[in-house]
Design a protein around this motif. Structure first.
Motif, PDB file in Angstrom:
ATOM      1  N   SER A 245       0.816  -1.206   0.000  1.00 63.55           N
ATOM      2  CA  SER A 245       0.000   0.000   0.000  1.00 63.55           C
ATOM      3  C   SER A 245       0.852   1.259   0.000  1.00 63.55           C
ATOM      4  N   VAL A 246       1.843   1.299   0.878  1.00 63.41           N
ATOM      5  CA  VAL A 246       2.709   2.473   0.979  1.00 63.41           C
ATOM      6  C   VAL A 246       3.494   2.670  -0.312  1.00 63.41           C
ATOM      7  N   ILE A 247       4.027   1.589  -0.876  1.00 66.86           N
ATOM      8  CA  ILE A 247       4.809   1.683  -2.104  1.00 66.86           C
ATOM      9  C   ILE A 247       3.956   2.216  -3.255  1.00 66.86           C
ATOM     10  N   ARG A 248       2.739   1.709  -3.370  1.00 65.78           N
ATOM     11  CA  ARG A 248       1.901   2.105  -4.495  1.00 65.78           C
ATOM     12  C   ARG A 248       1.442   3.549  -4.390  1.00 65.78           C
ATOM     13  N   ARG A 249       1.164   4.006  -3.171  1.00 64.04           N
ATOM     14  CA  ARG A 249       0.827   5.421  -3.013  1.00 64.04           C
ATOM     15  C   ARG A 249       2.050   6.283  -3.311  1.00 64.04           C
ATOM     16  N   GLY A 250       3.242   5.778  -2.960  1.00 61.84           N
ATOM     17  CA  GLY A 250       4.460   6.508  -3.278  1.00 61.84           C
ATOM     18  C   GLY A 250       4.669   6.618  -4.779  1.00 61.84           C
ATOM     19  N   ILE A 251       4.370   5.546  -5.512  1.00 61.43           N
ATOM     20  CA  ILE A 251       4.523   5.576  -6.966  1.00 61.43           C
ATOM     21  C   ILE A 251       3.548   6.553  -7.600  1.00 61.43           C
ATOM     22  N   VAL A 252       2.339   6.645  -7.051  1.00 61.25           N
ATOM     23  CA  VAL A 252       1.381   7.637  -7.560  1.00 61.25           C
ATOM     24  C   VAL A 252       1.962   9.042  -7.432  1.00 61.25           C
ATOM     25  N   MET A 253       2.603   9.326  -6.301  1.00 64.72           N
ATOM     26  CA  MET A 253       3.213  10.646  -6.106  1.00 64.72           C
ATOM     27  C   MET A 253       4.353  10.866  -7.096  1.00 64.72           C
ATOM     28  N   VAL A 254       5.184   9.842  -7.289  1.00 60.96           N
ATOM     29  CA  VAL A 254       6.303   9.965  -8.224  1.00 60.96           C
ATOM     30  C   VAL A 254       5.800  10.222  -9.643  1.00 60.96           C
ATOM     31  N   LEU A 255       4.791   9.463 -10.073  1.00 54.92           N
ATOM     32  CA  LEU A 255       4.241   9.648 -11.420  1.00 54.92           C
ATOM     33  C   LEU A 255       3.660  11.047 -11.589  1.00 54.92           C
ATOM     34  N   THR A 256       2.944  11.526 -10.577  1.00 54.10           N
ATOM     35  CA  THR A 256       2.322  12.843 -10.658  1.00 54.10           C
ATOM     36  C   THR A 256       3.375  13.942 -10.769  1.00 54.10           C
ATOM     37  N   LEU A 257       4.354  13.907  -9.887  1.00 51.67           N
ATOM     38  CA  LEU A 257       5.382  14.948  -9.873  1.00 51.67           C
ATOM     39  C   LEU A 257       6.256  14.881 -11.126  1.00 51.67           C
ATOM     40  N   THR A 258       6.570  13.663 -11.586  1.00 50.98           N
ATOM     41  CA  THR A 258       7.365  13.517 -12.809  1.00 50.98           C
ATOM     42  C   THR A 258       6.592  14.030 -14.014  1.00 50.98           C
ATOM     43  N   GLY A 259       5.292  13.700 -14.078  1.00 50.64           N
ATOM     44  CA  GLY A 259       4.463  14.184 -15.180  1.00 50.64           C
ATOM     45  C   GLY A 259       4.422  15.697 -15.227  1.00 50.64           C
ATOM     46  N   LEU A 260       4.269  16.334 -14.072  1.00 53.55           N
ATOM     47  CA  LEU A 260       4.256  17.805 -14.030  1.00 53.55           C
ATOM     48  C   LEU A 260       5.607  18.370 -14.455  1.00 53.55           C
ATOM     49  N   GLY A 261       6.688  17.703 -14.043  1.00 55.37           N
ATOM     50  CA  GLY A 261       8.008  18.147 -14.453  1.00 55.37           C
ATOM     51  C   GLY A 261       8.204  18.049 -15.956  1.00 55.37           C
TER      52      GLY A 261
END
Length: 309
Positions: A245-261
């Protein structure tokens, strides 16, 4: 051979190994992490997409072969997904070619990858939420062969194929969420097997299209294949020891921030959003869990919470 053994190749090997671990831990498609990572390493987007697709076509075949041997994929569902995805994957690569000069292609692909990452993050959240609802209601996915909905399945395959054909992102996220929505009672094993097997012709078609445009850079491709394979194997072994659960929520954050970048959003705002997601994300997710009658932080220390959290 000197290109394969260079310092840049070592960097690629390390990045691919890290992405492979994330794939092995979570089962998500690697393109959503690998393609932007290659772009941030300075590889042109067209080359990043082409090489990632070729690598994915090879590595996905291994996992799919296991599921095919075990008899888990739904072949009727695969047929309709492939009929939609393969032609649109070729169309996607053609769209990139028609953009114009190389510089325009790079700008277009960078923006397209950014949008695809945000879409992937959204579909990943949807997948987590659907699994949470299933956990809260006590429903189990046990049906092996649900009634196929051809047109809707064809549409999901076409949309996923177009996204993969342009960006290499989406084969393991958008299509999986679409199948979860259309066939909520299908067993988890069959869903995963179906997704892996349908992804092979899709990724191969997209790879062929991009190879014709860009070609393959062996100094990029070989480290991707080696690092990705080793990382995925290690991640799969660690999956039972780590809180999913923690890993997958972390990946959502990474994808979001990378996409914005990738879309050129000011780094200051990206950092502010990232801090907000780290602080408020668990609180919001805990509130959603409570609304469905579940403890806010159930199984926080469990490594086997899986999709349900």
């Amino acid at each position: 051979m000197s290109g394969v053994l260079s310092f840049d190749a070592l960097q690629l090997l390390i990045v691919a190994f890290g992405v492979g671990i994330a794939v092995g831990l979570t089962g998500m498609g690697g393109g959503a992490l690998m393609t932007p990572a290659l772009v941030f390493l300075g590889i042109p987007p067209t080359s990043a997409v082409a090489n990632d697709l070729v690598s994915a076509a090879i590595t996905k075949s291994v996992g799919a072969a296991v599921h095919l041997r075990n008899g888990s994929p739904n072949k009727q569902l695969i047929k309709w997904l492939v009929l939609g995805s393969v032609p649109m994957a070729l169309v996607g690569s053609l769209i990139v070619k028609l953009i114009g000069p190389s510089g325009d292609q790079q700008k277009f692909l960078k923006a397209a990858i950014g949008c695809a990452l945000l879409l992937t993050a959204t579909t990943y959240v949807v997948r987590m939420y659907l699994n949470l609802v299933r956990q809260a209601t006590g429903r189990r996915r046990t049906e092996q062969n649900p009634t196929i909905r051809p047109l809707a399945t064809l549409a999901i395959g076409a949309l996923g194929g177009l996204l993969v054909g342009i960006t290499s992102v989406g084969s393991g996220s958008l299509i999986m969420v679409g199948m979860l929505l259309l066939y909520p009672t299908m067993s988890s094993l069959r869903l995963v097997g179906t997704d892996l097997l349908q992804a092979i012709p899709l990724v191969v078609a997209a790879a062929i299209g991009h190879i014709l445009i860009t070609g393959v850079d062996w100094s990029v491709l070989i480290p991707l294949m080696i690092g990705g394979s080793l990382g995925t194997a290690l991640g799969a072994r660690l999956a039972s020891l780590v809180n999913q659960s923690v890993i997958r929520r972390g990946i959502v954050m990474v994808l979001t921030l990378t996409g914005l970048g990738m879309l050129g959003v000011d780094p200051t705002w990206v950092g502010i959003l990232g801090a907000g997601m780290v602080i408020l994300g668990p609180v919001v997710w805990g509130a959603i869990r409570r609304q469905h009658g579940l403890p806010a932080f159930d199984h926080l220390g469990s490594a086997t919470s899986g999709d349900d959290d």
